[in-house]
Design an enzyme around this catalytic site. Structure first.
Site, PDB file in Angstrom:
ATOM      1  N   LYS A   1     -12.233  -0.293   5.552  1.00 14.10           N
ATOM      2  CA  LYS A   1     -12.676  -1.018   4.365  1.00 14.10           C
ATOM      3  C   LYS A   1     -13.895  -1.887   4.697  1.00 14.10           C
ATOM      4  O   LYS A   1     -14.914  -1.356   5.058  1.00 14.10           O
ATOM      5  CB  LYS A   1     -11.490  -1.808   3.798  1.00 14.10           C
ATOM      6  CG  LYS A   1     -10.221  -0.936   3.608  1.00 14.10           C
ATOM      7  CD  LYS A   1     -10.383   0.119   2.532  1.00 14.10           C
ATOM      8  CE  LYS A   1      -9.340   1.227   2.550  1.00 14.10           C
ATOM      9  NZ  LYS A   1      -7.956   0.835   2.499  1.00 14.10           N
TER      10      LYS A   1
ATOM     11  N   TYR B   1       0.852  -1.198   0.000  1.00 12.89           N
ATOM     12  CA  TYR B   1       0.000   0.000   0.000  1.00 12.89           C
ATOM     13  C   TYR B   1       0.894   1.256   0.000  1.00 12.89           C
ATOM     14  O   TYR B   1       1.797   1.383   0.826  1.00 12.89           O
ATOM     15  CB  TYR B   1      -0.868  -0.083   1.260  1.00 12.89           C
ATOM     16  CG  TYR B   1      -1.772   1.077   1.526  1.00 12.89           C
ATOM     17  CD1 TYR B   1      -2.843   1.366   0.678  1.00 12.89           C
ATOM     18  CD2 TYR B   1      -1.590   1.887   2.649  1.00 12.89           C
ATOM     19  CE1 TYR B   1      -3.696   2.427   0.945  1.00 12.89           C
ATOM     20  CE2 TYR B   1      -2.438   2.943   2.925  1.00 12.89           C
ATOM     21  CZ  TYR B   1      -3.486   3.208   2.068  1.00 12.89           C
ATOM     22  OH  TYR B   1      -4.311   4.256   2.338  1.00 12.89           O
TER      23      TYR B   1
HETATM   24  C1  LIG Z   1      -6.807   1.572   2.846  1.00 13.44           C
HETATM   25  C2  LIG Z   1      -5.673   0.711   3.193  1.00 13.44           C
HETATM   26  C3  LIG Z   1      -4.866   1.001   4.279  1.00 13.44           C
HETATM   27  C4  LIG Z   1      -5.005   2.255   5.077  1.00 13.44           C
HETATM   28  O1  LIG Z   1      -6.209   2.338   5.719  1.00 13.44           O
HETATM   29  P1  LIG Z   1      -6.797   3.719   6.248  1.00 13.44           P
HETATM   30  O2  LIG Z   1      -7.788   3.252   7.249  1.00 13.44           O
HETATM   31  O3  LIG Z   1      -7.397   4.412   5.090  1.00 13.44           O
HETATM   32  O4  LIG Z   1      -5.663   4.489   6.854  1.00 13.44           O
HETATM   33  C5  LIG Z   1      -3.856   0.117   4.584  1.00 13.44           C
HETATM   34  N1  LIG Z   1      -3.652  -0.984   3.857  1.00 13.44           N
HETATM   35  C6  LIG Z   1      -4.412  -1.297   2.808  1.00 13.44           C
HETATM   36  C7  LIG Z   1      -4.129  -2.535   2.056  1.00 13.44           C
HETATM   37  C8  LIG Z   1      -5.438  -0.461   2.436  1.00 13.44           C
HETATM   38  O5  LIG Z   1      -6.164  -0.737   1.371  1.00 13.44           O
END
Ligand SMILES: *Cc1c(COP(=O)(O)O)cnc(C)c1O
Length: 392
Positions: A208, A111
């Site tokens: 997510k 990421y």
């Molecule tokens: C979105 C995401 C993050 C970060 O998450 P946030 O809650 O937006 O800070 C970390 N790892 C992956 C794989 C992601 O898709």
């Protein structure tokens, strides 16, 4: 709640056993900064940093604790801490285990913001990062240094979806006394059980699928008992914590996560199958597709897939790409994913990678398949490709 229940049951029941002072099926939202101590003995224990005790709003309250408890049990973790964001869960975990003079092995498909943290922050504190090819497997042994303290995994990568050979990597790490931290956001706690495969620290962005409704930012770090002290230390000292309203919403999201994920998975496969037959598409990047190079590893480690995958398309000029993307009705351009809505983002992997070979012009469309009707989603893509063709 007992292990005998399936994931589908456990997302509904977990975290609801607490005494919330009223027989509601949901915990109330406690908004807390101050926690008052009943007596001097409790105060003294709180001062000593006994983590099970409520001492201050940052360190938990029944709203946050019930969610953390549920998320721990889903993964058979000893404990889970909630963080401000998924990124904070990553940065806090890295800071918990790394210091001046240490070496970090970071997967090249990671990421993007994790990469920036390593290159722009960790390096300032004397931590060296080496990026490795996500398909390296046991070959990671060659990259180990005497000062390698952490190997970081993200399997599959959330942009290009390479699967990693988790067992091969964890066994090499442990032989050398290194810790394995994994970002499991894609598979969720339902489709991958990190501690069954030797992972030491499990991270998810709750933003997510756990929250699932694109209305909050939160992360979590889950650990077995032996790794709790360094995580607690870093988490408390850095001061990253979630807030109660978001914890409430994330718990609400959790209750429907199992059914949502099934629909995301099914619809994403349907859309991916359709894309595979298109002239514009070179290949699909989705480990649950039988012809994907990571399919065998996906089958070995995971019990399902989410709605996020990508299609490598033939290079097109920017105006033709704009003609497609600017006119999408359902697939809006946006980061994040895991909510109810479909999303699309274009990107060129070559610009993001240092340890894997992508051609300069390789173009990828990353899709999040939401909960809309898959037929409608396919029609949206079909109309998009028609606009692209016309503008080419
Ligand atoms: C979105 C995401 C993050 C970060 O998450 P946030 O809650 O937006 O800070 C970390 N790892 C992956 C794989 C992601 O898709």
């Amino acid at each position: 709640m007992t292990q005998k229940h399936k994931n589908e049951t456990r997302v509904v029941t977990l975290g609801r056993e607490g005494d919330f002072g009223f027989p509601s099926v949901n915990p109330p939202v406690y908004r807390t900064s101050t926690v008052v101590f009943p007596d001097l003995e409790a105060f003294d224990k709180g001062e000593a940093g006994t983590w099970e005790l409520p001492t201050y709003g940052r360190f938990g309250n029944p709203t946050k604790d019930s969610l953390a408890q549920a998320l721990s049990e889903l993964q058979d973790a000893y404990h889970t801490v909630l963080t401000t964001s998924g990124l904070a869960a990553i940065t806090t975990s890295l800071m918990a285990f790394l210091g001046q003079g240490d070496h970090l092995l970071m997967v090249d498909s990671v990421y993007g913001p994790t990469r920036k943290f390593c290159n722009m922050e960790l390096n300032r504190f004397g931590v060296e990062t080496t990026y490795y090819d996500p398909t390296i497997g046991a070959g990671i042994k060659e990259l180990m240094q005497p000062n390698t303290k952490v190997i970081f995994l993200e399997s599959p990568g959330s942009m290009t979806f390479e699967m990693q050979d988790i067992e091969a990597i964890t066994s090499i790490a442990h032989e050398a006394g290194a810790i394995v931290i994994a970002d499991n956001t894609w598979a969720t706690p339902l489709y991958f059980k990190p501690f069954d495969w030797g992972i030491d620290i499990s991270i998810h962005s709750c933003t997510k699928y756990i929250a699932g409704h694109s209305d909050l930012i939160m992360g979590m770090i889950s650990v077995p008992e032996k790794h709790l002290p360094p995580i607690m230390r870093a988490w408390k000292n850095i001061g990253t914590c979630s807030n109660s309203d978001d914890a409430y919403l994330a718990a609400r999201g959790l209750r429907t996560m199992a059914v949502r994920l099934k629909q995301h998975e099914r619809a994403a496969i349907e859309v991916a199958e359709w894309l595979k037959g298109r002239d514009e598409v070179i290949r699909i990047l989705h480990p649950a597709m039988p012809d994907d190079p990571g399919h065998a590893l996906w089958k070995k480690y995971m019990t399902g897939a989410c709605g996020l995958f990508a299609a490598q398309i033939k290079p097109v000029a920017r105006p033709a790409l704009a003609a497609m993307l600017d006119g999408m009705e359902l697939f809006k351009m946006g980061f994040s994913w895991g909510g109810f809505e479909s999303l699309i983002v274009p990107f060129k992997p070559a610009s993001l990678r240092t340890a894997t070979s992508w051609e300069k012009d390789d173009l990828i469309l990353r899709l999040h398949v939401g909960l809309e009707d898959p037929g409608d989603l396919i029609a949206d893509l079909e109309a998009g490709f028609a606009r692209m063709k016309k503008a080419a």
